[in-house]
Motif scaffolding. Structure first.
Motif, PDB file in Angstrom:
ATOM      1  N   UNK A  61       7.517  57.054  36.765  1.00  0.00           N
ATOM      2  CA  UNK A  61       8.236  58.252  37.208  1.00  0.00           C
ATOM      3  C   UNK A  61       9.739  58.180  36.969  1.00  0.00           C
ATOM      4  N   UNK A  62      10.450  57.144  37.450  1.00  0.00           N
ATOM      5  CA  UNK A  62      11.900  57.107  37.192  1.00  0.00           C
ATOM      6  C   UNK A  62      12.256  56.754  35.756  1.00  0.00           C
ATOM      7  N   UNK A  63      11.253  56.426  34.940  1.00  0.00           N
ATOM      8  CA  UNK A  63      11.501  56.049  33.544  1.00  0.00           C
ATOM      9  C   UNK A  63      11.392  57.228  32.589  1.00  0.00           C
ATOM     10  N   UNK A  64      10.905  58.389  33.078  1.00  0.00           N
ATOM     11  CA  UNK A  64      10.700  59.528  32.181  1.00  0.00           C
ATOM     12  C   UNK A  64      11.961  59.937  31.415  1.00  0.00           C
ATOM     13  N   UNK A  75       9.928  69.784  29.181  1.00  0.00           N
ATOM     14  CA  UNK A  75       8.650  70.413  29.512  1.00  0.00           C
ATOM     15  C   UNK A  75       7.472  69.490  29.216  1.00  0.00           C
ATOM     16  N   UNK A  76       7.653  68.557  28.264  1.00  0.00           N
ATOM     17  CA  UNK A  76       6.562  67.658  27.911  1.00  0.00           C
ATOM     18  C   UNK A  76       6.305  66.613  28.996  1.00  0.00           C
ATOM     19  N   UNK A  77       7.304  66.377  29.840  1.00  0.00           N
ATOM     20  CA  UNK A  77       7.099  65.442  30.956  1.00  0.00           C
ATOM     21  C   UNK A  77       5.967  65.933  31.845  1.00  0.00           C
ATOM     22  N   UNK A 136       2.130  72.172  35.095  1.00  0.00           N
ATOM     23  CA  UNK A 136       2.149  72.610  33.697  1.00  0.00           C
ATOM     24  C   UNK A 136       2.847  73.965  33.565  1.00  0.00           C
ATOM     25  N   UNK A 137       2.635  74.842  34.549  1.00  0.00           N
ATOM     26  CA  UNK A 137       3.314  76.136  34.535  1.00  0.00           C
ATOM     27  C   UNK A 137       4.828  75.950  34.646  1.00  0.00           C
ATOM     28  N   UNK A 138       5.251  74.990  35.485  1.00  0.00           N
ATOM     29  CA  UNK A 138       6.679  74.680  35.581  1.00  0.00           C
ATOM     30  C   UNK A 138       7.198  74.184  34.239  1.00  0.00           C
ATOM     31  N   UNK A 139       6.438  73.315  33.586  1.00  0.00           N
ATOM     32  CA  UNK A 139       6.850  72.813  32.277  1.00  0.00           C
ATOM     33  C   UNK A 139       6.971  73.922  31.248  1.00  0.00           C
ATOM     34  N   UNK A 140       6.019  74.865  31.274  1.00  0.00           N
ATOM     35  CA  UNK A 140       6.092  75.993  30.346  1.00  0.00           C
ATOM     36  C   UNK A 140       7.304  76.862  30.655  1.00  0.00           C
ATOM     37  N   UNK A 141       7.578  77.068  31.963  1.00  0.00           N
ATOM     38  CA  UNK A 141       8.735  77.878  32.335  1.00  0.00           C
ATOM     39  C   UNK A 141      10.047  77.261  31.893  1.00  0.00           C
TER      40      UNK A 141
END
Length: 397
Positions: free
Chosen positions: A29-32, A44-46, A358-363
């Protein structure tokens, strides 16, 4: 029957292995943000990478979560640890985007098997080690190992990324060593399941919705889904939000933040374990409201303490909401089908870190992060509060 001493040792060994396996699932998580810089993929890919983990958990729970009932608890725990080791090797050998998605998916499979099997094992072996003790102790240890492990993993990953070289290598190496030791330790614990002479025909996990109480079950499942969406958002995107909106790229702070959110969830469940379901749900509704409003306000005012403090309070509320959802499901389950009902609840809950995240990533691909975050907070606030209030009214009746 196994000796009490052997059962006591097995209980604590499996609890430690359970916690270590869960911890490894949040180490990335903190490495993303570092993976983003290294591979150049968009934020968004995260959410896709994180959702792959949740998909792995869901598929694993459905296909393999019940196998230990006849195959044995110990071999399935060994398989779960071995799969987690495979995911660690994948993180090291294939650090590109596709490899990260695949490694997280494999890690999710490990967690699905471990969660179901270790929880059952701890309850069974504790009954042998301390036959006069109430089952609540084993359940509390299982919950602490689960959520406590999730909390510790992000803290360890963030600390190592901040103070040690090779932050995309050393955290994985550390857990490869720990999980190898765990593999050896679990091989020595006593088994609690007597294998049948002939293995039953395999079928996926049977799921059951109580016919007379489908509406209240759907409310409980909706609340669990929304609550896990909060966990998913913070577990996947909090380092990115800290670095982008707050311009704070401290990996240790990112790890501490996720640690505090999961830790608050675990502490809240333990602290109110003896309270009535109605009381727990009252606190859950209040904490979700105050916490999520704090997250939104902190994001608008760019006040990091308010943002993270709100996340911690929301984490406490979500933990109690999920505990309330489990209590509601058990109360309305048809006799002899409680396991099937709770299994369905878990599967719906784990969709929370998939669909909304995923919706957040798309947004994020076409809207500013603040706008996306605020829409998410409003929707989740409405979902958690409404579900909590309906379950609370049902518990009071």
């Amino acid at each position: 029957m196994m000796p009490h001493a052997s059962a006591r040792a097995g209980f604590w060994i499996v609890a430690a292995v359970f916690a270590a396996t869960m911890a490894y699932s949040t180490v990335p998580t903190p490495l993303y943000p570092l993976y983003e810089q290294s591979d150049g993929f968009p934020v968004s890919l995260v959410t896709v990478i994180y959702s792959a983990y949740a998909v792995g958990v869901i598929v694993s729970l459905y296909l393999f979560g019940h196998i230990s009932d006849w195959f044995g608890r110990r071999p399935m725990i060994l398989i779960a640890v071995a799969i987690s080791l495979v995911s660690g090797v994948m993180f090291l050998a294939w650090p590109e985007t596709a490899g990260l998605v695949a490694a997280r998916l494999v890690n999710g499979v490990s967690i699905g098997i471990m969660s179901a099997t270790a929880t059952a094992y701890l309850g069974e072996v504790r009954a042998v080690a301390a036959p006069t003790e109430k089952p609540a102790f084993a359940a509390s240890v299982a919950g602490a190992a689960n959520l406590g492990g999730l909390a510790l993993g992000s803290l360890i990953g963030g600390a190592m990324a901040e103070v040690l070289p090779d932050p995309l290598v050393l955290p994985h190496v550390l857990f490869l060593v720990l999980l190898t030791v765990a593999l050896v330790a679990v091989a020595a614990v006593p088994e609690t399941v007597a294998r049948p002479a002939k293995a039953p025909r395999y079928r996926p996990q049977k799921l059951s919705v109580p016919r007379a109480n489908r509406s209240i079950f759907l409310v409980a499942a909706f609340g669990a889904f929304a609550g896990f969406a909060v966990f998913g958002l913070f577990s996947s995107l909090i380092p990115t939000f800290l670095g982008g909106e707050f311009e704070d790229r401290d990996h240790l702070l990112a790890g501490i933040s996720v640690f505090a959110i999961f830790g608050a969830s675990a502490v809240g469940q333990l602290a109110l374990a003896g309270a009535r379901l109605r009381t727990q749900l009252t606190v859950a509704v209040l904490a979700c409201t105050v916490g999520l409003v704090g997250v939104a306000t902190g994001a608008i005012l760019v006040q990091i303490a308010l943002f993270l403090g709100g996340g911690v309070i929301a984490g406490l509320g979500v933990g109690l909401l999920f505990r309330g959802a489990i209590g509601t499901s058990l109360a309305i389950a048809e006799p002899g089908h409680s396991g099937e009902t709770v299994a369905l609840l878990f599967l719906i809950a784990y969709l929370g870190p998939v669909i909304p995240v995923l919706a957040v990533g798309a947004g994020l691909s076409f809207a500013p992060p603040l706008a996306v975050l605020l829409v998410f907070v409003v929707l989740v606030l409405a979902a958690t509060v409404s579900a909590g209030l309906i379950m609370r009214r049902r518990a009071a009746s």
